[in-house]
Design an enzyme around this catalytic site. Structure first.
Site, PDB file in Angstrom:
ATOM      1  N   SER A  12       0.860  -1.189   0.000  1.00 14.12           N
ATOM      2  CA  SER A  12       0.000   0.000   0.000  1.00 14.12           C
ATOM      3  C   SER A  12       0.897   1.240   0.000  1.00 14.12           C
ATOM      4  O   SER A  12       2.066   1.174   0.399  1.00 14.12           O
ATOM      5  CB  SER A  12      -0.924  -0.015   1.216  1.00 14.12           C
ATOM      6  OG  SER A  12      -0.199  -0.272   2.399  1.00 14.12           O
ATOM      7  N   GLU A  14       1.071   5.522   0.814  1.00  8.18           N
ATOM      8  CA  GLU A  14       0.441   6.620   1.571  1.00  8.18           C
ATOM      9  C   GLU A  14       0.785   7.974   0.954  1.00  8.18           C
ATOM     10  O   GLU A  14       1.924   8.212   0.554  1.00  8.18           O
ATOM     11  CB  GLU A  14       0.964   6.548   3.015  1.00  8.18           C
ATOM     12  CG  GLU A  14       0.459   7.650   3.904  1.00  8.18           C
ATOM     13  CD  GLU A  14       0.898   7.450   5.346  1.00  8.18           C
ATOM     14  OE1 GLU A  14       0.793   6.322   5.891  1.00  8.18           O
ATOM     15  OE2 GLU A  14       1.363   8.436   5.941  1.00  8.18           O
ATOM     16  N   ASP A 106      -1.987  13.221  16.703  1.00  7.80           N
ATOM     17  CA  ASP A 106      -1.259  14.138  17.602  1.00  7.80           C
ATOM     18  C   ASP A 106      -1.745  15.524  17.278  1.00  7.80           C
ATOM     19  O   ASP A 106      -1.688  15.940  16.118  1.00  7.80           O
ATOM     20  CB  ASP A 106       0.250  14.098  17.304  1.00  7.80           C
ATOM     21  CG  ASP A 106       0.864  12.787  17.720  1.00  7.80           C
ATOM     22  OD1 ASP A 106       0.585  12.345  18.838  1.00  7.80           O
ATOM     23  OD2 ASP A 106       1.619  12.218  16.912  1.00  7.80           O
ATOM     24  N   PHE A 215      11.499  14.556  11.399  1.00 13.60           N
ATOM     25  CA  PHE A 215      10.367  13.614  11.571  1.00 13.60           C
ATOM     26  C   PHE A 215      10.723  12.560  12.617  1.00 13.60           C
ATOM     27  O   PHE A 215       9.913  12.207  13.451  1.00 13.60           O
ATOM     28  CB  PHE A 215      10.149  12.807  10.287  1.00 13.60           C
ATOM     29  CG  PHE A 215       9.305  13.426   9.229  1.00 13.60           C
ATOM     30  CD1 PHE A 215       8.763  14.690   9.350  1.00 13.60           C
ATOM     31  CD2 PHE A 215       9.048  12.701   8.054  1.00 13.60           C
ATOM     32  CE1 PHE A 215       7.984  15.227   8.330  1.00 13.60           C
ATOM     33  CE2 PHE A 215       8.280  13.226   7.038  1.00 13.60           C
ATOM     34  CZ  PHE A 215       7.756  14.490   7.177  1.00 13.60           C
ATOM     35  N   HIS A 265       4.140  -1.028   3.463  1.00  9.95           N
ATOM     36  CA  HIS A 265       3.338   0.195   3.297  1.00  9.95           C
ATOM     37  C   HIS A 265       4.338   1.335   3.113  1.00  9.95           C
ATOM     38  O   HIS A 265       5.133   1.609   4.015  1.00  9.95           O
ATOM     39  CB  HIS A 265       2.477   0.424   4.549  1.00  9.95           C
ATOM     40  CG  HIS A 265       1.711   1.715   4.543  1.00  9.95           C
ATOM     41  ND1 HIS A 265       0.486   1.876   3.937  1.00  9.95           N
ATOM     42  CD2 HIS A 265       2.001   2.926   5.096  1.00  9.95           C
ATOM     43  CE1 HIS A 265       0.048   3.116   4.117  1.00  9.95           C
ATOM     44  NE2 HIS A 265       0.951   3.780   4.812  1.00  9.95           N
TER      45      HIS A 265
HETATM   46  P1  FAD Z   1      -2.943   4.977  20.245  1.00 13.73           P
HETATM   47  O1  FAD Z   1      -3.031   3.573  19.759  1.00 13.73           O
HETATM   48  O2  FAD Z   1      -4.118   5.549  20.937  1.00 13.73           O
HETATM   49  O3  FAD Z   1      -1.659   5.073  21.186  1.00 13.73           O
HETATM   50  C1  FAD Z   1      -1.172   6.334  21.622  1.00 13.73           C
HETATM   51  C2  FAD Z   1      -0.442   6.203  22.940  1.00 13.73           C
HETATM   52  O4  FAD Z   1      -1.386   5.906  23.977  1.00 13.73           O
HETATM   53  C3  FAD Z   1       0.595   5.072  22.978  1.00 13.73           C
HETATM   54  O5  FAD Z   1       1.677   5.503  23.757  1.00 13.73           O
HETATM   55  C4  FAD Z   1      -0.147   3.940  23.668  1.00 13.73           C
HETATM   56  O6  FAD Z   1       0.728   3.046  24.337  1.00 13.73           O
HETATM   57  C5  FAD Z   1      -1.020   4.715  24.654  1.00 13.73           C
HETATM   58  N1  FAD Z   1      -2.269   4.028  24.999  1.00 13.73           N
HETATM   59  C6  FAD Z   1      -3.116   3.408  24.161  1.00 13.73           C
HETATM   60  N2  FAD Z   1      -4.170   2.908  24.840  1.00 13.73           N
HETATM   61  C7  FAD Z   1      -3.978   3.224  26.149  1.00 13.73           C
HETATM   62  C8  FAD Z   1      -4.707   3.008  27.342  1.00 13.73           C
HETATM   63  N3  FAD Z   1      -5.866   2.332  27.342  1.00 13.73           N
HETATM   64  N4  FAD Z   1      -4.213   3.496  28.526  1.00 13.73           N
HETATM   65  C9  FAD Z   1      -3.053   4.183  28.546  1.00 13.73           C
HETATM   66  N5  FAD Z   1      -2.304   4.428  27.435  1.00 13.73           N
HETATM   67  C10 FAD Z   1      -2.761   3.959  26.260  1.00 13.73           C
HETATM   68  N6  FAD Z   1      -1.091  11.060  12.714  1.00 13.73           N
HETATM   69  C11 FAD Z   1      -1.963  11.963  12.200  1.00 13.73           C
HETATM   70  O7  FAD Z   1      -2.240  12.970  12.877  1.00 13.73           O
HETATM   71  N7  FAD Z   1      -2.516  11.800  10.958  1.00 13.73           N
HETATM   72  C12 FAD Z   1      -2.263  10.712  10.199  1.00 13.73           C
HETATM   73  O8  FAD Z   1      -2.787  10.577   9.099  1.00 13.73           O
HETATM   74  C13 FAD Z   1      -1.376   9.709  10.710  1.00 13.73           C
HETATM   75  N8  FAD Z   1      -1.108   8.568  10.036  1.00 13.73           N
HETATM   76  C14 FAD Z   1      -0.327   7.595  10.612  1.00 13.73           C
HETATM   77  C15 FAD Z   1      -0.134   6.383   9.935  1.00 13.73           C
HETATM   78  C16 FAD Z   1       0.659   5.379  10.486  1.00 13.73           C
HETATM   79  C17 FAD Z   1       0.805   4.076   9.749  1.00 13.73           C
HETATM   80  C18 FAD Z   1       1.312   5.601  11.739  1.00 13.73           C
HETATM   81  C19 FAD Z   1       2.206   4.535  12.323  1.00 13.73           C
HETATM   82  C20 FAD Z   1       1.127   6.793  12.417  1.00 13.73           C
HETATM   83  C21 FAD Z   1       0.299   7.801  11.874  1.00 13.73           C
HETATM   84  N9  FAD Z   1       0.066   9.001  12.543  1.00 13.73           N
HETATM   85  C22 FAD Z   1      -0.795   9.941  12.000  1.00 13.73           C
HETATM   86  C23 FAD Z   1       0.719   9.284  13.815  1.00 13.73           C
HETATM   87  C24 FAD Z   1      -0.136   8.862  15.034  1.00 13.73           C
HETATM   88  O9  FAD Z   1      -1.364   9.575  15.027  1.00 13.73           O
HETATM   89  C25 FAD Z   1       0.668   9.167  16.290  1.00 13.73           C
HETATM   90  O10 FAD Z   1       1.750   8.296  16.379  1.00 13.73           O
HETATM   91  C26 FAD Z   1      -0.124   9.223  17.584  1.00 13.73           C
HETATM   92  O11 FAD Z   1       0.732   9.744  18.614  1.00 13.73           O
HETATM   93  C27 FAD Z   1      -0.601   7.870  18.084  1.00 13.73           C
HETATM   94  O12 FAD Z   1      -1.617   7.393  17.331  1.00 13.73           O
HETATM   95  P2  FAD Z   1      -2.128   5.873  17.558  1.00 13.73           P
HETATM   96  O13 FAD Z   1      -3.297   5.705  16.690  1.00 13.73           O
HETATM   97  O14 FAD Z   1      -1.025   4.927  17.434  1.00 13.73           O
HETATM   98  O15 FAD Z   1      -2.592   6.000  19.088  1.00 13.73           O
END
Ligand code: FAD
Length: 293
Positions: A12, A14, A106, A215, A265
């Protein structure tokens, strides 16, 4: 590498949503070139807090409308409400979208939003999508072989990832990394914890050292010392840096695929050239008859 193993792999690409008509035209050409590599989907990033909401939406709909390759919007939930997520999911569904990359996101600094809204974690977004739409969407989530920068520790991060998968993710894409061992170690720990969904490595082509260093510092991806030193030594010689970067990333991809990674990806940065060069080095198939994306 056999063609049978390629057939079961998932590739895929991006993109980020373009900001101007010129950038949009460039992305269109990039998509046409990358469609020939026949990926499973093209994904489009989303600025957390909705900063790119309209541009992400328009780009996704345009990709889907052109019919060649499925479009997959990224959707982040930090600062969002159930109503706003419900509305955007309904719009995507109306436009035939079946695939979502579900994230926490974020917030850009200075917005004052720190994640105390309706959705605290991506797992809650995954649960919400499943509750509202059942199995309509294939859901991708993010994971971090080198540990998410805000995680208390590696074990806690892994537990949270496992929980996110249990909430209904179909597949995961990793943050980029330059050390294959980090990926294999993480994939093994996931397997030990009962995760059976594909964990697809996220691949960052090396195009610009300063941008990559910025980054990487922000997202917690490590550039190994040997690589950082070599990249820094190229200075303004972009062509040599990119040629070296393509070799390094091609080797990484080869190790990953040979070691059993379920696909790749690519974070394309909206450029076709580096991804195509890596693809050629890996001797992956090209569809010369592909319809324009
Ligand atoms: P989560 O899975 O919610 O995790 C975030 C943090 O919270 C982690 O440290 C985790 O350990 C902790 N956590 C999770 N659940 C709990 C819980 N129940 N209790 C306590 N702590 C917990 N960002 C953007 O803004 N836009 C994008 O389009 C984008 N695309 C991305 C694509 C990919 C493939 C990747 C890998 C990252 C992307 N990001 C994007 C970045 C991402 O949004 C950030 O890394 C963000 O900080 C975490 O998102 P997450 O979905 O992994 O969060």
């Amino acid at each position: 590498m056999t063609s049978d193993s390629n057939a079961s792999r998932v590739f895929s690409f991006e993109f980020f949503p373009p900001k101007s008509p010129e950038a949009e035209a460039r992305l269109q050409r990039t998509r046409e070139r990358l469609a020939r590599l026949n990926p499973l989907f093209f994904s489009v990033t989303f600025g957390a807090g909705g900063s790119t909401r309209d541009r992400t939406f328009e780009t996704v709909v345009e990709i889907q409308r052109s019919g060649g390759i499925d479009a997959s919007p990224h959707l982040s939930c930090i600062g969002a409400t159930p109503e706003s997520i419900r509305e955007i999911l309904a719009q995507y569904r109306e436009h035939g979208i079946r695939h979502i990359v579900a994230l926490r996101g974020d917030m850009p600094s200075g917005t004052g939003i720190v994640g105390t809204g309706d959705f605290r974690y991506a797992s809650e977004l995954v649960e919400f999508i499943r509750a509202e739409h059942g199995d309509h969407f294939r859901i991708e989530v993010a994971c971090y072989p080198e540990v998410h920068p805000q995680a208390d520790d590696a074990d806690a991060d892994l537990r949270h990832f496992v929980h996110k998968v249990q909430c209904g993710a179909d597949s995961a894409i990793t943050q980029y990394f330059f050390n294959a061992d980090a990926y294999f170690y993480f994939a093994d720990r996931c397997q030990d914890a009962g995760v059976t969904i594909p964990i697809v490595p996220g691949i960052m082509p090396i195009i610009n050292f300063k941008q990559l260093a910025r980054f990487s510092d922000a997202c917690g991806a490590e550039i190994p010392r040997w690589l950082r030193k070599r990249l820094a030594a190229y200075g303004d010689d972009k062509a040599s840096l990119q040629a070296f970067g393509i070799d390094v990333v091609s080797d990484l991809c080869e190790q990953l695929l040979d070691g059993g990674a379920p696909g790749l990806h690519f974070y394309t940065l909206n450029q076709a050239g580096p991804t195509e060069a890596i693809w050629r080095n890996l001797e992956l198939p090209v569809d010369t008859t592909a319809a324009p994306a």
